[in-house]
Design a protein around this motif. Sequence first.
Motif, short mmCIF file in Angstrom:
data_model
loop_
_atom_site.label_atom_id
_atom_site.label_comp_id
_atom_site.label_asym_id
_atom_site.label_seq_id
_atom_site.Cartn_x
_atom_site.Cartn_y
_atom_site.Cartn_z
N ARG A 1 0.81 -1.22 0.00
CA ARG A 1 0.00 0.00 0.00
C ARG A 1 0.84 1.27 0.00
NH1 ARG A 1 -3.40 -3.45 3.08
NH2 ARG A 1 -5.43 -3.57 2.11
N GLY A 2 2.13 1.16 0.24
CA GLY A 2 2.97 2.35 0.29
C GLY A 2 2.94 3.00 1.65
N THR A 3 3.70 4.09 1.77
CA THR A 3 3.83 4.71 3.09
C THR A 3 2.56 5.41 3.53
OG1 THR A 3 4.87 6.56 1.96
CG2 THR A 3 6.33 4.99 3.01
N HIS A 4 1.77 5.88 2.56
CA HIS A 4 0.54 6.57 2.94
C HIS A 4 -0.71 5.82 2.46
CE1 HIS A 4 3.72 9.60 2.20
NE2 HIS A 4 3.33 10.07 3.35
N GLY A 5 -0.51 4.76 1.70
CA GLY A 5 -1.65 4.04 1.16
C GLY A 5 -2.05 4.52 -0.22
N TRP A 6 -1.16 5.26 -0.89
CA TRP A 6 -1.50 5.80 -2.21
C TRP A 6 -0.75 5.10 -3.32
CZ3 TRP A 6 0.33 11.16 -0.14
CH2 TRP A 6 -0.48 11.53 0.95
N SER B 1 11.28 3.97 4.29
CA SER B 1 11.06 3.52 2.92
C SER B 1 11.62 4.59 2.00
CB SER B 1 9.57 3.32 2.65
OG SER B 1 9.03 2.35 3.52
N LEU C 1 11.86 -0.79 1.51
CA LEU C 1 10.49 -0.66 2.00
C LEU C 1 10.44 -1.10 3.44
CD1 LEU C 1 8.62 -2.28 -1.05
CD2 LEU C 1 9.27 0.10 -0.72
N ASP C 2 9.99 -0.22 4.30
CA ASP C 2 9.90 -0.55 5.73
C ASP C 2 11.23 -1.07 6.27
OD1 ASP C 2 7.38 0.25 6.13
OD2 ASP C 2 6.45 -1.71 5.99
N ASN D 1 5.38 7.85 -7.30
CA ASN D 1 3.94 7.73 -7.42
C ASN D 1 3.50 6.27 -7.44
OD1 ASN D 1 3.22 10.43 -7.43
ND2 ASN D 1 3.56 10.63 -9.64
N LEU E 1 5.06 3.68 -6.14
CA LEU E 1 5.31 2.99 -4.88
C LEU E 1 4.85 3.76 -3.66
CD1 LEU E 1 8.86 1.58 -5.66
CD2 LEU E 1 6.74 0.30 -5.38
N ASP E 2 4.39 5.00 -3.87
CA ASP E 2 4.03 5.84 -2.74
C ASP E 2 5.17 5.93 -1.74
OD1 ASP E 2 2.77 7.35 -0.84
OD2 ASP E 2 1.69 5.66 0.03
N LEU E 3 6.30 6.38 -2.24
CA LEU E 3 7.45 6.64 -1.38
C LEU E 3 7.64 8.15 -1.27
CD1 LEU E 3 10.03 4.05 -2.76
CD2 LEU E 3 8.59 3.87 -0.73
N GLY E 4 8.14 8.60 -0.16
CA GLY E 4 8.30 10.04 0.03
C GLY E 4 9.74 10.47 0.18
#
Lengths: 404, 404
Positions: A238-243, B216, B232-233, B330, B332-335
């Motif tokens: 789901r990714g770090t925020h769920g997006w 992540s 990831l994590d 986008n 993987l929803d990584l920041g």
Amino acid sequence: MHAGTVRRRHDTTAVNPRATHLSLALRHVAEASGQISRADIAARTGLNRSTASSLIDELITGGLVKETGATPRARAGRPATALALRDDGPAGLGVDVNVDYTAVCVVDLTGAVRYKHVVAVDQRGHTMTEILDRINTLSRAAHAAARADELTLCGSAIAVPGIVDRDRATVTLAPNLGWRDLAVTEVLPADVHGLLDNEANFAALSEPGLLHARASYLYVSGQIGVGAGIVLDGRLYRGTHGWSGEIGHLTVDRDGPPCPCGRRGCLERYAGQEAILRAAGVPSDPGTALGVRPTVALIADRARANDPATLAALTRAGQVLGATLAGCLNLLDLGHVVLGGIYRDLAPWIAPEVEREVATQFLGAPWARPTVEVATYGPEAPAIGAARSVIHDVIGDPLRWLNH
Amino acid sequence: MHAGTVRRRHDTTAVNPRATHLSLALRHVAEASGQISRADIAARTGLNRSTASSLIDELITGGLVKETGATPRARAGRPATALALRDDGPAGLGVDVNVDYTAVCVVDLTGAVRYKHVVAVDQRGHTMTEILDRINTLSRAAHAAARADELTLCGSAIAVPGIVDRDRATVTLAPNLGWRDLAVTEVLPADVHGLLDNEANFAALSEPGLLHARASYLYVSGQIGVGAGIVLDGRLYRGTHGWSGEIGHLTVDRDGPPCPCGRRGCLERYAGQEAILRAAGVPSDPGTALGVRPTVALIADRARANDPATLAALTRAGQVLGATLAGCLNLLDLGHVVLGGIYRDLAPWIAPEVEREVATQFLGAPWARPTVEVATYGPEAPAIGAARSVIHDVIGDPLRWLNH
DNA sequence: TTCGATTTGTTGCTGGGCACAACATACGGG
DNA sequence: CCCGTATGTTGTGCCCAGCAACAAATCGAA
């Protein structure tokens, strides 16, 4: 799978061996239902035969597993008693609130869809209260149907087209429904706590064969936009925020046509529903188009009639989609793609192009040829996946069910 | 982290609570070394105080953890005794066989680099035997240095530029070394079993602060090609075959310049070392260019001298790289992105562009602004990450160390 | 200073749960 | 018919986590 309400952020919490092993045994039964014995489970898990027996006995008395008689074996020795999941135990309720329909379904422990009801209605013409009332009504009907079928609903999940905050069970933003910060699960029957997630994510869980095998794949969910559910080792990522899975705005061409998101040449501008319509020369008519189904059916009709513009549009969309997906596969080293949503209905024309692009552009192709598959379910996929996620939570933590 | 030689394909095996809890306690000590007490561990893990004490005692007698005296506290009550990782216990040996240098290093349990030695030499001028001999010699020197420093090497890991089969500890293909199906870890000292992985993957593990925090992020490792390590994590994601992170051939422009891989407009053709060189107007000179370092230094020199063509090339490369990375974030929803390899040396010119592109193109930016960071280590990163992966395996399964 | 409150760490006890071994069961094959 | 083989069950012992009581060490207030 997410462990329901248990906030298992990371593995920083103590472990409960009994719970873990119950889940482990149940998972093995689920993966080989009817084809597995107590001794098999002991062999595959490394647990002692006596321990495996104890676990299975607990699952049997708890109503999750049943014996299906002795299996005739070729080898010498006492024949094993086969174990299978019960189909009259716990069941999950899945709800999908889409822009142009609302769907509910009930899935039993074996993963079978036992009840399904889809109501086509354009939510945009209704108030939030009306939509929530409809969810409530449909859920109660599903609840009654499950009870009549000797099933016990033990949880529920709602799929919504938008951004959700799973921890708070709140829809952060669902533009097409006009929702913002709405705790939608509260309208469900009180005895089933509600999970929440994006449609694409839940849809990815709807594929029957793939989850049990601990597969890794990308489930492409084409609707008005283009999204994807990422399944890694049988678990939704789901990714770090769920997006995660936002592939609709991956850049195909920096100098391409402008996109409402502010960029240029996004994938949606080539492979989205609107883009295909426009490229096929169909006048876009948002007034009468009642959402996904009819529009897609229209395109498919024209393609079946060998309309040149439509065929060219689909070929082009498939190529661009395939090239983009190949990039995703390269990034994640995945060897499997499932085409869902509108791409399922348009698969005869889209899938071959995607397959070709992926086969030529996936870097690992010489060693492991990637596969492209068409989704099993159509518009019901999110609801079915939602219900199935409830079942997965039961398998992931059977103790919660065993303790009433 | 991968559990070393133990083939833990999925969590289908029985759980050993003692081993799990030892690892859990040790991980908490590692994450707050010197700032944590037995009672803290009990509170954070949910274990009983007596159990936490028992675990810590076992780790102390095993030489992994030490007490660092009582901590003065503001609150009432008996002061806690702080716990910290020992820096004289087990250590990991990391080796990096790159095209133009070989690096070895030793990292202790706290993650500190205790020994480091880099030999610049173009491997392409040497036979496989010569290269392996050098690895052996350097490893023995590192082994001796560790012993002299009262460290005990408990494992090793080799980073190679190519495709590896971790399970078989074999280099499947390393084009620039001319290797194919080579069991390179066999040249290591016999008492340390060798892990194996790609350079980009190990480099991703070299960042000091990030791993402990279970972060992540995407570690971009620009060399001659462009690769990425996906964390990831706090765990490296390797994909189904171990080839994850192949971003060098993501398509930037379908109609762009041709790439040796057979496609057109790949990222490497814009942001790779060769591409930057060419765009900057520097004549590519593979004869004298001794690999990554000198070439990158050359570009940096010209950029510092405000050479317009070089600055334009770097700006363009940063933009394209940033746009591509935004797509990955986008998906993987990584920041978080870390720029390593050549992008670390070129960060003054590349990083701002990447930051701008990512900030504007990351869909979650309004809610969670993505961060772009420059890697801590340069060419030593893969070797350090390799050594650190050994340490992570110890933390992941302390029992193996405790049993001699 | 003294005593209670508070928090930490240890010790003895108890119970859950797994491994192990022995045994009963149920087949195939010579 | 008996032996070999594989499955499932039962009884025993041990590991280990939880619990409770206690000792230790400090703060704060009288």
